[in-house]
Design an enzyme around this catalytic site. Structure first.
Site, PDB file in Angstrom:
ATOM      1  N   HIS A 172       9.381  66.996  60.057  1.00 23.68           N
ATOM      2  CA  HIS A 172       9.600  66.300  59.000  1.00 23.68           C
ATOM      3  C   HIS A 172       9.879  66.990  57.894  1.00 23.68           C
ATOM      4  CE1 HIS A 172       9.042  62.546  56.401  1.00 23.68           C
ATOM      5  NE2 HIS A 172       8.634  63.354  55.456  1.00 23.68           N
ATOM      6  N   ASP A 214       6.268  63.311  68.507  1.00 21.93           N
ATOM      7  CA  ASP A 214       6.972  63.974  67.705  1.00 21.93           C
ATOM      8  C   ASP A 214       8.438  63.413  67.012  1.00 21.93           C
ATOM      9  OD1 ASP A 214       8.398  66.452  66.711  1.00 21.93           O
ATOM     10  OD2 ASP A 214       9.069  67.029  68.943  1.00 21.93           O
ATOM     11  N   GLU A 225       4.802  66.943  59.542  1.00 23.05           N
ATOM     12  CA  GLU A 225       5.026  67.552  58.257  1.00 23.05           C
ATOM     13  C   GLU A 225       4.227  69.059  58.161  1.00 23.05           C
ATOM     14  OE1 GLU A 225       6.222  66.411  53.717  1.00 23.05           O
ATOM     15  OE2 GLU A 225       4.790  65.490  54.811  1.00 23.05           O
TER      16      GLU A 225
END
Length: 610
Positions: free
Chosen positions: A507, A555, A564
């Site tokens: 992310h 994922d 993230e």
């Protein structure tokens, strides 16, 4: 008849030839003259003339020609042999001895530092080694809220978004500096010392821009640049590369913030120790630390910094207290300056009580960006066991030391203080996302404390009467970091680029948008965010949020709690990896952190009352 010499008087009758021969032989007929007196012999026998030796005059001395030729020949031959040997040594092929391969922790350490290069904001240097990143956010600070417009370019983006948060950003720099202070030799052996110092300087240079660091009367400090909820469009509604940002980026200043300012003081003070070999910059950092610490301690400005930023921004890094920053920041201020007033403050029982140092609550002993108490207790235990400053500081330092030993016991799974997944991951804040940041931060201080004990020749510590060797803590930290690096039920490394299997859909805005796409607008980037495909750029070294309590990891870029990465998590990862690295056989640097301290004289205890 005989003459007076004893010879006959008769005339010789030999032929003339014989006479000539006999006359010539008189010179050598020595038997006939043996009876002569010495003087008479000398008349008849001349001394034998010795053959004159050939000599050479060298100016400073005269020597035999033969000896000269021998010496000269020897020197010439020796020179020829030496010269020929050197020539053969230079031209002959040789086997190059390669250094031994780096251990896994050192390999991961080098990767983890790369993440910081990918997070840089501002005008990037040519040496920045991330090909898909460029200069960005040069106008930061012009849209100031609560303070005067100023140049706030530089620093680091916090995570997969493009916001710069001062509170966790400062903590990340403190952790990196602490790692370098303790393990400078390991960074050097890994070839990363200059790199990590450049990263720290990038962060501290920005930090000094966020307030008037030369003034002893700081009015405000910028806590955040960019927002996620307050305006629209903002950093969360837009999915843009940092280089393409075109939405408003307000810079929020706060006029109180003992938590934020206390952490900034810690970061600047710790960095001043790192840069002690650059005296001018070190003094600059120390000046900034002293002045922002004064701001932090101002009794009229003791509201948490989040009280001064828009409500929509509070939830991201909501500091719950500032008393832990007082102990943590005060410890670093003491190490950086040697001023005993800081030591007097942090060993004040009232301060320890406010910080809840004696324990209690489910999160006691969890070292993280919001609670620095456990880290401060470890730092001050270091002072006690290595310097033993004595009265009047020793009593509370010993309490901190006892509390540290309790925390270390709690890390061990057999004491069941924290939940542990079936795969072996310790879950410090059970039920919350981003678990790996807590795992690596506490692994860092556990391994550090073990090294402190070893450096002080302390074999170990006791938990409920059971003795544990110091290495027990290293082993626990190693088990947690091994989990992060792939020894887990998913058989996945949670550090991008490490191992064969690692997250592909991190992310992260910059890594998810191809550089070849050109400029991508605010909502145009959503297609890259939502695509179920690997990022076009590998965000090397980034540690993602990690698995859930069942050791499962999904994922997907949209699954931000797991995918993230954050600045502060990677800083703690660097510290843990440096501690476990075997790049050198050395442990912690026992002395550097104490270089600024004056000699500690033990004052006598007060006389007992009658």
């Amino acid at each position: 008849m005989y003459n007076t010499w004893g010879g006959p008087m008769e005339m010789a009758t030999d032929s003339g030839a014989e006479d000539d021969t006999r006359s010539r032989n008189l010179d050598v007929d020595r038997a006939s003259v043996k009876s002569l007196e010495e003087t008479q012999q000398s008349w008849l026998l001349e001394p034998k003339t010795k053959k004159k030796k050939k000599e050479i005059d060298l100016g400073c001395m005269v020597c035999s020609r033969k000896l000269f030729l021998i010496i000269f020949g020897t020197i010439f031959a020796a020179s020829a042999i030496v010269g020929l040997s050197i020539l053969i040594w230079k031209v002959a092929p040789r086997k190059h001895h390669r250094p031994p391969p780096l251990d896994n922790y050192t390999v991961a350490l080098k990767l983890a530092l790369k993440f910081f290069d990918a997070q840089k904001s501002g005008r990037l240097p040519k040496t920045n080694n991330i090909s898909w990143r460029g200069t960005s956010a040069l106008r930061d600070g012009r849209d100031a809220v609560g303070g005067n417009p100023t140049n706030l370019s530089g620093g680091f983006y916090d995570a997969g978004d493009n916001i710069k948060f001062g509170f966790p950003g400062a903590f990340a720099m403190t952790l990196l500096s602490w790692s370098v202070i303790e393990y400078k030799a390991k960074f050097q052996a890994a070839g990363e010392l200059n790199h990590v110092k450049e990263i720290i300087k990038w962060g501290t240079d920005y930090m000094l821009r966020t307030f008037n660091y030369t003034s002893p009367n700081v009015d405000y400090v910028f806590a955040q640049v960019g927002d996620a909820n307050t305006s629209d469009p903002n950093d969360h509604t837009c999915w843009e590369k940092p280089e393409d940002m075109d939405y408003p980026r307000p810079a929020y200043a706060v006029n109180s913030g003992p938590d934020l300012a206390g952490e900034m003081a810690a970061a600047l003070a710790a960095a001043s120790i790192v840069f002690k070999d650059s005296p001018q910059y070190s003094r600059k950092l120390r000046t900034g630390a002293i002045n922002i610490w004064t701001f932090a301690r101002d009794k009229g400005k003791r509201q948490r910094f989040v009280a001064n930023i828009p409500e929509g921004e509070v939830g991201f890094y909501n500091s719950t207290s500032f008393w832990d920053e007082y102990i943590w920041g005060g410890a670093w201020m003491y190490y950086a300056t040697g001023n005993n007033s800081y030591l007097q403050l942090i060993t004040n029982p009232s301060l320890a009580k406010h910080a809840n140092a004696n324990g209690g609550g489910p999160f006691y002993g969890t070292f993280n960006w919001d609670n620095k108490l456990a880290g401060a207790q470890v730092l001050l235990s270091r002072l006690l066991i290595m310097k033993s400053p004595g009265y009047p500081y020793e009593q509370l330092l010993r309490e901190y030391h006892n509390q540290t030993e309790t925390i270390m016991c709690n890390y061990l799974p057999q004491y069941k203080k924290f939940n542990v997944t079936k795969g072996g991951l310790t879950m410090f804040l059970y039920g919350k996302g981003q678990q790996l940041q807590y795992t690596v931060a506490n692994s860092m201080i556990a391994s550090l404390y073990a090294e402190f004990m070893k450096a002080a020749a302390i074999p170990g510590w006791k938990c409920k009467g059971v003795f544990y060797p110091a290495e027990t803590l290293n082993n626990w930290a190693r088990s947690q970091i091994n989990y992060v690096l792939g020894h887990n039920p998913m058989n996945m490394s949670y550090v991008v680029g490490y191992g064969k299997k690692y997250p592909k859909q991190v992310h992260h805005r910059g890594a998810s948008i191809p550089k070849s796409a050109g400029r991508v607008g605010c909502t145009q980037g959503h297609k890259y965010r939502d695509a179920n495909s690997p990022n076009p750029h590998i965000l090397e070294g980034a540690m993602v949020g990690g698995p859930d309590k069942f050791d499962k990891y999904k994922d997907r870029r949209t699954n931000y709690e797991q995918t993230e990465p954050t600045l502060v998590a990677n800083a703690a990862l660097v510290g843990a990896l440096a501690s476990l690295s075997t790049a050198t056989k050395t442990g912690v640097d026992a002395n550097t952190i104490f270089n600024a301290l004056p000699p500690l004289f033990r004052a006598p205890p007060p006389a007992p009352e009658p």
